[in-house]
Design an enzyme around this catalytic site. Sequence first.
Site, mmCIF file in Angstrom:
data_model
loop_
_atom_site.group_PDB
_atom_site.id
_atom_site.type_symbol
_atom_site.label_atom_id
_atom_site.label_comp_id
_atom_site.label_asym_id
_atom_site.label_seq_id
_atom_site.Cartn_x
_atom_site.Cartn_y
_atom_site.Cartn_z
ATOM 1 N N LYS A 43 0.422 36.827 17.848
ATOM 2 C CA LYS A 43 1.823 36.937 18.060
ATOM 3 C C LYS A 43 2.256 36.592 15.942
ATOM 4 O O LYS A 43 2.650 37.519 15.792
ATOM 5 C CB LYS A 43 3.288 36.958 18.862
ATOM 6 C CG LYS A 43 3.638 36.867 20.130
ATOM 7 C CD LYS A 43 4.150 36.058 21.137
ATOM 8 C CE LYS A 43 4.541 37.422 22.022
ATOM 9 N NZ LYS A 43 4.982 38.822 22.113
ATOM 10 N N LYS A 68 -3.709 19.557 23.468
ATOM 11 C CA LYS A 68 -4.495 18.053 23.933
ATOM 12 C C LYS A 68 -5.698 17.547 24.267
ATOM 13 O O LYS A 68 -5.724 19.029 25.258
ATOM 14 C CB LYS A 68 -3.271 17.514 24.268
ATOM 15 C CG LYS A 68 -1.957 17.870 23.550
ATOM 16 C CD LYS A 68 -0.952 16.945 24.123
ATOM 17 C CE LYS A 68 0.788 15.884 23.240
ATOM 18 N NZ LYS A 68 0.269 15.530 21.934
ATOM 19 N N LYS A 76 -0.165 9.613 26.383
ATOM 20 C CA LYS A 76 1.229 10.430 26.329
ATOM 21 C C LYS A 76 1.684 10.404 27.229
ATOM 22 O O LYS A 76 3.163 9.872 27.190
ATOM 23 C CB LYS A 76 1.428 12.151 25.822
ATOM 24 C CG LYS A 76 2.924 12.633 24.990
ATOM 25 C CD LYS A 76 3.061 13.364 24.613
ATOM 26 C CE LYS A 76 4.370 13.093 24.489
ATOM 27 N NZ LYS A 76 4.157 15.100 23.191
ATOM 28 N N ARG A 79 2.783 6.201 28.002
ATOM 29 C CA ARG A 79 3.517 5.825 27.091
ATOM 30 C C ARG A 79 5.410 6.308 27.303
ATOM 31 O O ARG A 79 5.720 5.532 26.985
ATOM 32 C CB ARG A 79 3.273 6.826 25.726
ATOM 33 C CG ARG A 79 4.241 5.958 24.515
ATOM 34 C CD ARG A 79 3.164 6.563 23.659
ATOM 35 N NE ARG A 79 3.605 8.128 22.684
ATOM 36 C CZ ARG A 79 2.389 8.562 22.568
ATOM 37 N NH1 ARG A 79 1.068 8.120 23.012
ATOM 38 N NH2 ARG A 79 2.506 9.697 22.385
ATOM 39 N N ASP A 95 4.405 19.603 24.615
ATOM 40 C CA ASP A 95 3.368 20.392 23.537
ATOM 41 C C ASP A 95 2.510 20.277 23.836
ATOM 42 O O ASP A 95 1.778 19.787 22.574
ATOM 43 C CB ASP A 95 4.474 19.158 22.119
ATOM 44 C CG ASP A 95 3.838 17.629 22.850
ATOM 45 O OD1 ASP A 95 3.276 17.507 23.986
ATOM 46 O OD2 ASP A 95 3.571 16.453 21.931
ATOM 47 N N LYS A 135 13.834 12.959 10.312
ATOM 48 C CA LYS A 135 13.855 11.689 11.252
ATOM 49 C C LYS A 135 14.478 10.738 9.769
ATOM 50 O O LYS A 135 13.950 10.670 8.220
ATOM 51 C CB LYS A 135 12.170 11.343 11.817
ATOM 52 C CG LYS A 135 12.133 12.361 12.357
ATOM 53 C CD LYS A 135 10.894 11.992 13.319
ATOM 54 C CE LYS A 135 10.954 12.938 14.492
ATOM 55 N NZ LYS A 135 9.259 12.650 15.043
ATOM 56 N N HIS A 143 10.876 22.186 14.739
ATOM 57 C CA HIS A 143 10.044 21.954 16.307
ATOM 58 C C HIS A 143 10.845 23.231 16.899
ATOM 59 O O HIS A 143 11.874 23.317 17.433
ATOM 60 C CB HIS A 143 10.021 20.410 16.318
ATOM 61 C CG HIS A 143 9.579 19.789 15.944
ATOM 62 N ND1 HIS A 143 8.418 18.829 16.218
ATOM 63 C CD2 HIS A 143 8.635 20.297 14.203
ATOM 64 C CE1 HIS A 143 7.771 18.239 15.357
ATOM 65 N NE2 HIS A 143 7.863 19.140 14.183
ATOM 66 N N GLU A 162 4.679 23.787 21.510
ATOM 67 C CA GLU A 162 5.118 23.834 20.547
ATOM 68 C C GLU A 162 5.026 24.661 19.369
ATOM 69 O O GLU A 162 3.697 24.269 19.094
ATOM 70 C CB GLU A 162 4.982 21.944 20.832
ATOM 71 C CG GLU A 162 5.856 21.376 19.432
ATOM 72 C CD GLU A 162 5.586 20.006 19.217
ATOM 73 O OE1 GLU A 162 6.720 19.513 19.144
ATOM 74 O OE2 GLU A 162 4.062 20.029 18.825
ATOM 75 N N ALA A 174 3.675 14.601 6.285
ATOM 76 C CA ALA A 174 2.980 14.936 7.110
ATOM 77 C C ALA A 174 1.711 14.454 7.227
ATOM 78 O O ALA A 174 1.208 13.683 7.995
ATOM 79 C CB ALA A 174 3.653 16.014 8.084
#
Length: 222
Positions: A43, A68, A76, A79, A95, A135, A143, A162, A174
Amino acid sequence: MSTDRSALEPVPVAEIEPSRLMGDELGHFMLVYKFGLAEIGTKITILSEELTHRGRGNPIEHVSTRLKTVESLTAKARRIGCPLTLEAVRDRIRDIAGVRVVCSFVSDVYTVAEMLTRQQDVTLLQTKDYIAEPKANGYRSLHLIVEIPVFLSDRVVAVPVEVQLRTVAMDFWASLEHKIHYKYERDVPAALRDELAATAADAAHLDERMERLHAQIHGPRP
């Protein structure tokens, strides 16, 4: 054929353990996210090529995707205190599949986001606007968690992806910030953190100036 939003796997109860990393259930679970990533990627590619063909300037500089790894997903989950079951991972980690869209200007970020999310088969689940509200460390990006239907042989599965949209300046910052955190294993000295925050502000000012210059030369984007 109806869209199945309740399950990415018929029986998502197997624990994500090393002995099962190559198991059919886990492999199919990850494959569905790969398909969702491909759908969103297509897309965005179509949008980019169409905007280029119009001859009014393509706001998309470049696009990257990532899925991932099982190791990253497991880390994750631990965590955030997520049980190591496919069902829990599907419900709590949105994500697993990710797309990064780098744009020329801040206005382009919102334009591309709107173009993507107004498509009938793209459902916007969540927005986190770190451009409007950066942040604490200075990170800026838009996001989106979107849901896209993936047509399998026997059903349609709604897959979350995401989408991160940012400017070239935001992306450069970043990338540098990530490398510094990796080097210091997230224990970044206070002076360096302050310097990173200052450079984030500089990048934001650069985006503002470039936006003004573009508007002066070409006028606002249609």
